[in-house]
Design a protein around this motif. Structure first.
Motif, PDB file in Angstrom:
ATOM      1  N   GLU A  51       1.141   3.984  -3.024  1.00 12.92           N
ATOM      2  CA  GLU A  51       0.745   5.540  -2.782  1.00 12.92           C
ATOM      3  C   GLU A  51       2.190   6.394  -2.823  1.00 12.92           C
ATOM      4  N   LEU A  56       5.377   4.613   4.289  1.00 13.10           N
ATOM      5  CA  LEU A  56       5.494   5.847   3.191  1.00 13.10           C
ATOM      6  C   LEU A  56       6.197   6.841   3.660  1.00 13.10           C
ATOM      7  N   THR A 104       0.906  -1.224  -0.016  1.00  9.94           N
ATOM      8  CA  THR A 104       0.088   0.115  -0.182  1.00  9.94           C
ATOM      9  C   THR A 104       0.892   1.424   0.106  1.00  9.94           C
ATOM     10  N   GLN A 161       1.101   4.645   6.233  1.00  9.74           N
ATOM     11  CA  GLN A 161       1.684   5.793   6.290  1.00  9.74           C
ATOM     12  C   GLN A 161       3.037   5.800   6.788  1.00  9.74           C
ATOM     13  N   ARG A 185       2.227   7.061  -6.616  1.00  4.75           N
ATOM     14  CA  ARG A 185       1.144   7.885  -7.010  1.00  4.75           C
ATOM     15  C   ARG A 185       1.656   9.418  -6.777  1.00  4.75           C
ATOM     16  N   GLN A 186       2.715   9.472  -5.542  1.00  3.76           N
ATOM     17  CA  GLN A 186       3.446  10.763  -5.444  1.00  3.76           C
ATOM     18  C   GLN A 186       4.501  11.026  -6.093  1.00  3.76           C
TER      19      GLN A 186
END
Lengths: 359, 184
Positions: free
Chosen positions: A273, A348, A269, A345, A276-277
């Motif tokens: 993400e 990430l 995940t 998170q 995507r960033q």
């Protein structure tokens, strides 16, 4: 294939084992894997199998030894402290070259620790665990479906190498429910398990053949050395033939995240993400922890700027990752021990270079 | 589409079961689902919660950093999980037991008097289905029909007679949620 069913990991493991021909289960209760023996207790008698709750883990693992020696497809399951208690028996199983499947739904340690998910038994699982020079073939599924898929293989590999195979899960995998397709529907008749006599080394009654002996005692050093080199040769074969891993978007990745089991799902995940960033991240997920995918990881790391290892431990697989990566790029670590689960998170943030190297 | 729902309450309020039914319903609709429970020393009167993910894509992490919706059946659950909601997320809370609503203003709060409505139906036990109905109405995670189909598949024969009651509870929750939304 069955219709999709919503099943807890622990229950899916039990059913998949039975569908893979397991007919003997010996264990002792411990959270967070209790749904597994509970399911076995209900289901095994229906298929002509034997379920027995032993008086301790020490006893259970020796029952596994007995059933395996007699040529049965046998399994036990436990969680970390219980697996520690079994280590003597596991060493004997490896020494006597007996096939079986061991499931460890890992919880936090050391000692009695806690009951929540952890990955702090990696050393114990992959480096031997008990005494003597031996290895378990260790498989680490990342989903309930993969657990089911790997179980048939686990039993087959155990027979192929005459060696215990460990399925290393964690409390999330055991407790979680996911949609799963089993090889067969629950009401479908099962094919008979391989007959004990198909294992020519097993102690099935010496009629019209010479006596088979199941043993791990070699009192003469020369014979014990020879036996050791013989079982080592099996481990070299496993290293050549049984490496399993998944690599997701590692080819152009600046940061390769390495994680297994539940942690790999969380990392996935985070990696998605990050992409995507605009951050070039990839995921390398070892599925066989022994044999560890050194070569594939070495190649992935050779193209990366850095490797980030994420574990629910203080850093155990980290050692194998360092062996694989060497000086090719820096290896960083993020871990949450004690039954805490890293969030997407948190991972990430580490991919983005925030929050320091380790918790 | 990816819904990440945390459902929490006292042990015995039926949040674990409601979560399983939601995951089952999502599966029946062809979605990828996961259900992850809190577990361990929970007991009747303690708090229990589960996380349900329903998505079009395979569920990577079954563990959620930011929930898209939260159901809180009691005050401690509201306090614990209000902060995990993503901005714009949906908070369905049991206003029979929670007098003071959430403090955040960047979320959609949906008060549902779950116990009172369940009492009106004549069975306290369906309060969980009332809030589930409310959640479905506001978020569209799954269709109520799929939850009913899940009940048909999972309830033993002798309990199938409870399905109409559960259907009514889902509908009552949806109605209450729409009423609350109209007021807001």
């Amino acid at each position: 294939m069955s219709e999709p069913k919503l099943m807890k990991g622990n229950e899916a493991i039990a059913e998949a084992a039975i569908q893979a021909g397991c007919r003997y289960f010996f264990g002792y209760p411990i959270t967070p894997q209790n749904e597994l023996p509970e399911y076995m207790a209900r289901r095994l008698p229906e298929v002509g199998g034997v379920y027995l709750q032993a008086e301790s883990e020490v006893s259970a693992i020796n029952m596994v030894y007995g059933a395996a020696g007699a040529g049965g497809r046998v399994m036990t399951s436990s969680s970390s402290p219980g697996i520690s208690l079994m280590q003597e028996g596991i060493s004997y199983l490896a020494g006597a070259e007996l096939p079986c499947v061991l499931v460890n739904i890992v919880r936090g340690g050391p000692g009695l620790g806690g009951i929540h998910a952890a990955q702090s038994d990696y050393f114990q699982a992959t480096k031997g665990g008990g005494h003597g020079d031996y290895r378990l073939l260790v498989l680490a599924p990342g989903s309930v479906q993969e657990t089911v898929d790997l179980l048939q293989e686990a039993f087959d590999l155990a027979d192929k190498y005459r060696n215990p195979v460990m399925l290393l899960g964690d409390a999330v995998l055991g407790q979680m429910m996911e949609a799963v397709r089993l090889p067969r529907d629950l009401d479908e008749p099962l094919p008979p398990p391989p007959p004990p006599e198909s294992k020519v080394w097993a102690t099935t009654g010496a009629v019209n053949r010479s006596r088979n002996v199941i043993n791990s005692l070699y009192i003469e050093p020369e014979r014990l050395e020879k036996h050791n080199w013989h079982i080592q040769e099996k481990y070299r074969r496993m290293e050549a033939e049984e490496v399993r891993y998944e690599a997701v978007q590692v080819d152009d990745a600046g940061t390769v995240v390495v994680a297994y089991g539940t942690t790999a799902r969380i990392a996935r995940t985070a990696v998605d993400e990050a992409r995507r960033q605009g951050l070039k991240a990839g995921l390398f997920r070892p599925i066989s922890l022994y044999p560890f995918p050194y070569q594939a990881l070495r190649e992935a790391a050779g193209r990366a700027r850095r490797v980030l290892v994420v574990e629910m431990s203080c850093g155990q697989m980290l050692d194998d990752v360092r062996l694989a990566v060497g000086e090719r790029c820096p290896v960083e670590f993020y871990g949450r021990p004690g039954g805490n689960i890293p969030t997407p998170q948190e991972v990430l943030d580490r991919i983005a270079g925030k929050g320091g190297e380790a918790k | 589409m990816r819904h990440e729902v945390i459902m929490a309450g006292f042990g015995g309020q039926g949040m674990m079961l409601a979560g399983q039914l939601l995951a089952y319903a999502g599966m029946l609709e062809g979605k990828y689902v996961s259900w992850y429970p809190s577990y361990g020393p929970e007991m009747r009167g303690g708090t229990a919660n589960c996380t349900v993910v329903v998505a079009d894509e395979p569920v990577a992490s079954p563990v959620v950093s930011r929930a898209s919706a939260v159901i809180a059946m009691n005050r401690p659950s509201l306090e614990r999980f209000e902060g995990t909601l993503a901005p714009g997320g949906v908070l369905v809370y049991n206003s029979t037991l929670i007098e003071q609503g959430p403090t955040r203003t960047d979320i959609k709060a949906v008060p549902v008097p779950a116990n009172a409505l369940a009492d009106e139906l004549g069975d306290k036990r369906v309060a969980n289905m009332v809030v589930l109905g409310a959640l479905l109405a506001v978020t569209g995670v799954a269709k109520p029909e799929s939850v009913v189909a899940s009940l048909r598949k999972t309830l033993p024969e002798r309990r199938q007679n409870l399905i109409p009651l559960n259907e009514q509870a889902l509908a009552k929750g949806a109605e209450a949620a729409q009423g609350a939304a109209a007021k807001a």
